[in-house]
Write a protein that holds these residues in place. Structure first.
Motif, PDB file in Angstrom:
ATOM      1  N   UNK A 230      -4.969  -0.006 -11.974  1.00 15.56           N
ATOM      2  CA  UNK A 230      -4.687   0.097 -10.366  1.00 15.56           C
ATOM      3  C   UNK A 230      -5.638  -0.049  -9.800  1.00 15.56           C
ATOM      4  N   UNK A 231      -5.551  -0.654  -8.406  1.00 16.71           N
ATOM      5  CA  UNK A 231      -6.713  -0.676  -7.455  1.00 16.71           C
ATOM      6  C   UNK A 231      -6.457  -0.166  -6.217  1.00 16.71           C
ATOM      7  N   UNK A 232      -7.509   0.213  -5.603  1.00 16.79           N
ATOM      8  CA  UNK A 232      -7.597   0.766  -4.134  1.00 16.79           C
ATOM      9  C   UNK A 232      -7.439  -0.434  -3.053  1.00 16.79           C
TER      10      UNK A 232
ATOM     11  N   UNK B 133       0.852  -1.193   0.096  1.00 11.91           N
ATOM     12  CA  UNK B 133      -0.180   0.239  -0.043  1.00 11.91           C
ATOM     13  C   UNK B 133       0.978   1.324  -0.054  1.00 11.91           C
ATOM     14  N   UNK B 134       0.607   2.347  -0.956  1.00  9.61           N
ATOM     15  CA  UNK B 134       1.198   3.393  -1.002  1.00  9.61           C
ATOM     16  C   UNK B 134       0.159   4.325  -1.183  1.00  9.61           C
ATOM     17  N   UNK B 135       0.231   5.822  -0.958  1.00  9.62           N
ATOM     18  CA  UNK B 135      -0.946   6.602  -1.074  1.00  9.62           C
ATOM     19  C   UNK B 135      -0.760   7.389  -2.512  1.00  9.62           C
TER      20      UNK B 135
ATOM     21  N   UNK C 128      -2.638  -0.100  -4.426  1.00 11.68           N
ATOM     22  CA  UNK C 128      -1.551  -1.262  -4.421  1.00 11.68           C
ATOM     23  C   UNK C 128      -0.559  -1.218  -5.474  1.00 11.68           C
ATOM     24  N   UNK C 129       0.435  -0.920  -5.015  1.00 13.84           N
ATOM     25  CA  UNK C 129       1.789  -0.821  -5.789  1.00 13.84           C
ATOM     26  C   UNK C 129       3.046  -1.331  -4.806  1.00 13.84           C
ATOM     27  N   UNK C 130       3.817  -1.931  -5.216  1.00 11.90           N
ATOM     28  CA  UNK C 130       4.998  -2.094  -4.715  1.00 11.90           C
ATOM     29  C   UNK C 130       5.741  -1.004  -4.028  1.00 11.90           C
ATOM     30  N   UNK C 131       5.806  -0.156  -5.021  1.00 10.10           N
ATOM     31  CA  UNK C 131       6.872   0.978  -4.584  1.00 10.10           C
ATOM     32  C   UNK C 131       5.818   2.192  -5.017  1.00 10.10           C
TER      33      UNK C 131
ATOM     34  N   UNK D  64      17.995   7.734  -3.978  1.00 10.00           N
ATOM     35  CA  UNK D  64      17.555   8.720  -4.951  1.00 10.00           C
ATOM     36  C   UNK D  64      17.117   7.900  -6.223  1.00 10.00           C
ATOM     37  N   UNK D  65      15.961   8.426  -6.794  1.00  9.59           N
ATOM     38  CA  UNK D  65      15.267   7.622  -8.005  1.00  9.59           C
ATOM     39  C   UNK D  65      14.534   8.371  -8.644  1.00  9.59           C
ATOM     40  N   UNK D  66      14.350   8.184 -10.204  1.00  6.21           N
ATOM     41  CA  UNK D  66      13.670   8.964 -11.113  1.00  6.21           C
ATOM     42  C   UNK D  66      12.387   8.217 -11.162  1.00  6.21           C
ATOM     43  N   UNK D  67      11.262   8.889 -11.524  1.00  5.43           N
ATOM     44  CA  UNK D  67      10.076   8.251 -12.292  1.00  5.43           C
ATOM     45  C   UNK D  67       9.011   9.143 -11.891  1.00  5.43           C
ATOM     46  N   UNK D  68       7.867   8.314 -11.716  1.00  6.13           N
ATOM     47  CA  UNK D  68       6.595   8.975 -11.601  1.00  6.13           C
ATOM     48  C   UNK D  68       6.123   8.107 -10.197  1.00  6.13           C
ATOM     49  N   UNK D  69       5.613   9.258  -9.497  1.00  5.41           N
ATOM     50  CA  UNK D  69       5.368   8.543  -7.914  1.00  5.41           C
ATOM     51  C   UNK D  69       3.781   8.942  -7.666  1.00  5.41           C
ATOM     52  N   UNK D  70       3.212   8.017  -6.904  1.00  3.17           N
ATOM     53  CA  UNK D  70       1.784   8.162  -6.711  1.00  3.17           C
ATOM     54  C   UNK D  70       1.301   9.186  -5.873  1.00  3.17           C
ATOM     55  N   UNK D  71       2.255   9.744  -5.048  1.00  2.00           N
ATOM     56  CA  UNK D  71       1.614  10.759  -4.197  1.00  2.00           C
ATOM     57  C   UNK D  71       1.570  12.302  -5.175  1.00  2.00           C
TER      58      UNK D  71
END
Length: 384
Positions: free
Chosen positions: A161-163, A81-83, A91-94, A122-129
């Protein structure tokens, strides 16, 4: 993880009454003081935990992965679980979704690519928050392991993606249809990070538990690599007799991020000493180290002797889980590989490796392929 139950409405058999017939398989609930109320009862056979669903054959953390895991006989399914920006649990692993969704192909989100430091990395990408739930729902899941798991890649783009709430409802429906109880083993990810940006995950998690009839009745094991959130949940969830807590343990030289952020020097290795295990037993029901901490790799990447950690944890009053069994050669100890390429599935080798670890006395185990885990367990002298 062998609990049966049904969920019916209108005065027929309830899930709660069905669970009572299998109550002996569940360890006793913790009392409000935060300590386990007496010695923990071990399950009648090791619990089969579907790691991110059936992630060896379907894109992880999708309803497709969870459905396959349940069909394959998993006792629990795992939603990490991430926000989201608007406070939902997904539900995402990261929280970095660059590898597991098609976000990189969406020009409308190109400007949201960024660099962040998550738990010191440090990491590059797109983030759920940085996304609302509505925006995340426009994305589609993908298999993360490029060049492997062709069956899973065949489902790229099929699932959204699912809640957490949607997953709970889905599992409730599956339990009803199949006439057996299916547990959930959610992991709260990056707790300190999310609290630091004003999006703490635990309040929403507690609210989701309270709002769902299924989550109030079915077996739930809450995991974290951090410590402070588990201690707080032990206190705050004392009224949920169905909930257990699992302390995850990573690289021995690493440490829970909340401790590291606070300047503490205690490591995961310290947590696995007799004194450390006793401390874990004061707030958690399970300890779950990486499998190689239970039976390490020796010369030539072959299995060495068991470390004795399972026995030590049991002596401290803890149940023991481990992670993660995967069916490809590159993840197997050399004892169990075949002569094919590293990324190839070797089902017989995976089954044999799981059986070797089950012989140490495990109470629960995570696998990417629950069908293989079920064969390994149920053909290893365990009965329902």
């Amino acid at each position: 993880m062998t609990r049966r139950g049904v969920l019916r409405s209108g005065g027929v058999l309830t899930l709660a009454s069905a669970l009572s017939s299998r109550a002996a398989a569940l360890p006793p609930a913790a009392n409000p003081t935060g300590r386990a109320s007496g010695a923990l009862a071990r399950p009648d056979r090791p619990l089969l935990l579907a790691h991110r669903g059936c992630s060896a054959r379907r894109p992880e953390h999708t309803l497709g992965a969870y459905a396959q895991a349940i069909a394959d006989g998993a006792d629990f399914i795992e939603p990490d679980l991430v926000g989201t920006r608007d406070g939902w649990l997904v539900a995402r692993h990261e929280n970095n979704i660059a590898e597991t969704t098609d976000v990189a192909d969406r020009p409308e989100f190109a400007a949201r690519r960024t660099t962040k430091t998550i738990d010191g990395v440090a990491q590059q990408g797109w983030f759920t928050e940085d996304f609302t739930l509505a925006e995340l729902r426009t994305l589609r899941a993908r298999e993360r392991l490029v060049g492997m798991r062709a069956e899973s890649h065949a489902y790229d783009g099929m699932f959204r993606l699912c809640t957490f709430a949607e997953i709970a409802d889905f599992v409730a429906a599956e339990a009803t249809a199949r006439g057996r109880t299916i547990g959930l083993v959610p992991e709260i990810k990056h707790s300190t990070f999310f609290a630091g940006i004003g999006l703490p995950l635990e309040p929403r998690f507690r609210a989701e538990l309270a709002a769902s009839r299924y989550l109030r009745e079915a077996p739930v094991i809450v995991q974290s690599f951090e410590v402070g959130n588990l201690k707080a949940l032990r206190r705050d969830l004392s009224g949920f007799a169905n909930v257990r807590l699992m302390q995850l343990v990573d690289d021995p030289d690493g440490a829970p991020w909340d401790w590291r952020a606070a300047g503490l020097t205690t490591t995961y290795r310290d947590m696995l000493t007799p004194a450390g295990l006793t401390e874990i037993a004061a707030y958690a029901d399970y300890v779950a180290p990486n499998m190689r901490q239970l039976i390490p790799l020796g010369p030539g990447d072959r299995l060495a002797a068991p470390s004795g950690l399972v026995e030590a944890a049991h002596a401290a009053g803890l149940l023991v889980g481990t992670w993660t069994f995967r069916p490809e050669n590159r993840y197997l100890a050399a004892d169990f590989r075949d002569g094919s390429e590293p990324g190839a599935r070797h089902e017989a080798g995976s089954i044999a490796e799981i059986r070797r670890y089950l012989a140490t006395g495990l109470d629960a185990f995570f696998t990417d392929d629950p069908a293989l885990g079920r064969i390994a367990r149920d053909g290893n002298g365990f009965t329902a």
